[in-house]
Design a protein around this motif. Structure first.
Motif, PDB file in Angstrom:
ATOM      1  N   ARG A 118       0.838  -1.199   0.000  1.00  0.00           N
ATOM      2  CA  ARG A 118       0.000   0.000   0.000  1.00  0.00           C
ATOM      3  C   ARG A 118       0.871   1.245   0.000  1.00  0.00           C
ATOM      4  NH1 ARG A 118      -3.048  -3.495  -0.546  1.00  0.00           N
ATOM      5  NH2 ARG A 118      -5.044  -3.907   0.470  1.00  0.00           N
ATOM      6  N   HIS A 119       0.561   2.150  -0.903  1.00  0.00           N
ATOM      7  CA  HIS A 119       1.309   3.411  -0.952  1.00  0.00           C
ATOM      8  C   HIS A 119       0.730   4.400   0.066  1.00  0.00           C
ATOM      9  CE1 HIS A 119       3.490   6.813  -2.458  1.00  0.00           C
ATOM     10  NE2 HIS A 119       2.369   7.451  -2.752  1.00  0.00           N
ATOM     11  N   ASN A 120      -0.592   4.463   0.123  1.00  0.00           N
ATOM     12  CA  ASN A 120      -1.248   5.423   1.021  1.00  0.00           C
ATOM     13  C   ASN A 120      -1.528   4.803   2.386  1.00  0.00           C
ATOM     14  OD1 ASN A 120      -1.498   7.537  -0.925  1.00  0.00           O
ATOM     15  ND2 ASN A 120      -3.167   6.383  -1.880  1.00  0.00           N
ATOM     16  N   GLU A 173      -2.635   5.903   6.608  1.00  0.00           N
ATOM     17  CA  GLU A 173      -3.316   6.995   7.316  1.00  0.00           C
ATOM     18  C   GLU A 173      -3.063   6.915   8.810  1.00  0.00           C
ATOM     19  OE1 GLU A 173      -7.441   6.307   6.399  1.00  0.00           O
ATOM     20  OE2 GLU A 173      -6.748   5.669   4.428  1.00  0.00           O
ATOM     21  N   ARG A 227      -0.918   9.980   5.352  1.00  0.00           N
ATOM     22  CA  ARG A 227      -1.841  11.117   5.478  1.00  0.00           C
ATOM     23  C   ARG A 227      -2.201  11.278   6.947  1.00  0.00           C
ATOM     24  NH1 ARG A 227      -5.819   8.808   0.827  1.00  0.00           N
ATOM     25  NH2 ARG A 227      -4.613   9.526  -0.965  1.00  0.00           N
TER      26      ARG A 227
END
Lengths: 461, 47
Positions: free
Chosen positions: A147-149, A151, A185
């Motif tokens: 996974r790049h993103n 949170e 993020r």
């Protein structure tokens, strides 16, 4: 009928709509089609005509049937015999991509409806150390696979009680994210009491998304959201967050309220937030057990339903004006929503998304923190209780009670595991009151989006 | 002749590319705003 449809028809503001459950297509229909559909799956063409002839001309009924048959031929409505296979909900891999980081189990407010028991989740008050925060981020990246993103939501209690540590964790996260080619993020959920200029500038500089708690009108907010001295907080919150959201050009925030049995006219609270100048608003039903006087009850449903309808009309009335606003739960994108595999498995709590306490303990999500039997492990030692993770992985619309037959399944995706467990003692038994509210809210969301699509068709055709 | 049905949104859920995705890059649904009352259907696809 030869064809069998799986459809949901509903009315919002006296307009009639039809959702094809498996296709996701949304149609506006008239009374004739509504009446035909009451009979469609169980009766022959001749029987339908015979039954409805007392109310409509034979030709009209045949026209209506022809329109339905044409849409089935075009694939807008799905004959159940030709459905795509939907049993694809086995969760692949072992990836954790989101953390709810409880950096403060303490709070400067004493909101009456707080599920976190005044911030400490039934345990002792405490703040997360930098060391634990860093270990949590290491844990996240080590488990994030391809996974790049990723949170990280800073949560509490009130996370700004631990602002210096928050900043150090962010610095660390940026560094290791960059080293490992990950995009972390950051979000913050705050009551805004400590949101001074320094904090505001920092959050804007670091590109944080923020969730700002305010319940709406002063009397609504101050009934529930009080400080340790039982004083209302409305003025202190508003004076912080109005300039804050203006300073970030109304981007990347939600003003988030909770409605209770005391403000079943919560549409008026949304309207109040709109009048304060907020553009991104989310107002949610309170979660509380029946013995709490503020908890929502079955008897309240007619009022809640009417209020969501009123809210949908306010939304449409203000759309395209300088008071246009986004209401989180009406944001359903009918042609680019999440993919089907995602819709089957729900929020991801317990396997893709976990919460971490100030001590570094891991729980399936923020709502489970403090329910000891759900402790998954620790950021220092890893997952120690994989059986619980499996249980959450396997909670989907085919294993949750009643979901596989429910028309709302591809939008609600089985609902909140924590509510299910709180009310029914099992994450596989959804709370029926939450289901009822969810379904009405979805109908209003679909009607709102349908209405906007119709407006744009009128504009461009 | 006035139609009885108006198509507002075409089928989306059963499109082949939709069925085949599942990349997992989308936001965790409870992170964005709700924290108590998630709806997956209002999340956005990252692709």
């Amino acid at each position: 009928m030869v064809q069998k449809l799986e459809i949901h028809k509903f009315k919002v503001a006296n307009k009639m709509y039809l959702l094809d459950v498996n296709a996701g297509s949304l149609l506006k229909i008239d009374q004739l089609i509504w009446d035909i559909l009451d009979l469609y799956n169980d009766f022959s063409r001749e029987e339908i005509i015979l039954t409805l002839q007392a109310k409509y001309d034979k030709q009209q009924i045949e026209d209506g049937l022809a329109e339905l048959e044409e849409l089935i031929k075009e694939g807008v409505l799905l004959d159940q015999k030709n459905q795509s296979p939907n049993e694809m909900c086995s969760v692949k891999g072992d990836v954790i991509k989101a953390l709810c980081l409880h950096i403060a189990h303490d709070c400067n407010l004493r909101c009456s409806y707080c599920f976190a028991c005044e911030g400490n989740f039934g345990g002792t008050a405490g703040l997360m150390s930098v060391e634990t925060g860093k270990a949590a981020l290491d844990f996240l990246l080590a488990h994030s696979g391809k996974r790049h993103n990723c949170e990280v939501d800073f949560f509490g209690g009130e996370p700004l009680l631990n602002f210096s540590v928050l900043k150090e964790i962010v610095e660390y996260g940026k560094r290791i994210g960059h080293q490992r080619g990950k995009n972390i993020r950051f979000t913050l959920t705050t009551n805004a009491i400590l949101l001074d200029q320094e904090v505001q500038d920092y959050l804007n500089k670091e590109g944080f998304s923020v969730v700002l708690s305010l319940d709406g009108r002063k009397e609504t907010n101050d009934r529930m959201r009080v400080d340790k001295g039982n004083n209302g907080t409305y003025e202190r919150i508003v004076e912080r967050i109005v300039p804050f959201v203006e300073g970030r050009n109304h981007t990347n925030y939600y003003v988030r309220g909770t409605y209770t049995r005391y403000n079943l006219d919560f549409g008026a609270d949304v309207a109040h937030l709109v009048n304060l100048g907020f553009k991104q608003i989310s107002v949610e039903p309170v979660i509380g057990s029946v013995e709490q006087d503020y908890a929502l009850r079955e008897d309240d449903l007619p009022k809640i339903y009417a209020e969501y309808e009123r809210l949908s009309q306010l939304y449409l009335e203000l759309y395209d004006t300088d008071k246009e606003f986004s209401f989180f739960h009406f944001n359903i994108n009918l042609d680019q929503g999440p993919c089907l595999p995602r819709r089957l498995v729900g929020c991801g709590a317990g396997y893709e998304y976990v919460a971490v306490t100030p001590e570094g303990d891991i729980y399936p999500c923020h709502q489970f923190v403090g329910r000891k039997e759900f402790r998954l492990g620790s950021v220092f030692t890893g997952i120690e209780n994989p059986a619980i993770r499996e249980e959450f992985k396997n909670a989907n619309i085919y294993t949750k009670e009643g979901c596989a037959e429910c028309w709302a399944r591809y939008y609600c995706s089985g609902g909140c595991h924590a509510n299910a467990h709180l009310f029914n003692g099992s994450i596989l038994k959804p709370d029926q009151l939450s289901c009822s509210i969810m379904k009405k809210r979805l109908e209003c969301a679909l009607a709102v989006q349908g209405e906007l699509l119709e407006r744009s068709m009128r504009k461009y055709n | 002749m006035e139609k009885h049905i108006k198509v507002l949104a075409k089928p989306e859920l059963n499109k082949t590319n939709n069925v085949a995705k599942g990349c997992g890059e989308c936001q965790a649904s409870c992170q964005s705003a709700c924290k108590t009352s998630c709806t997956v259907g209002n999340q956005v696809c990252e692709k």
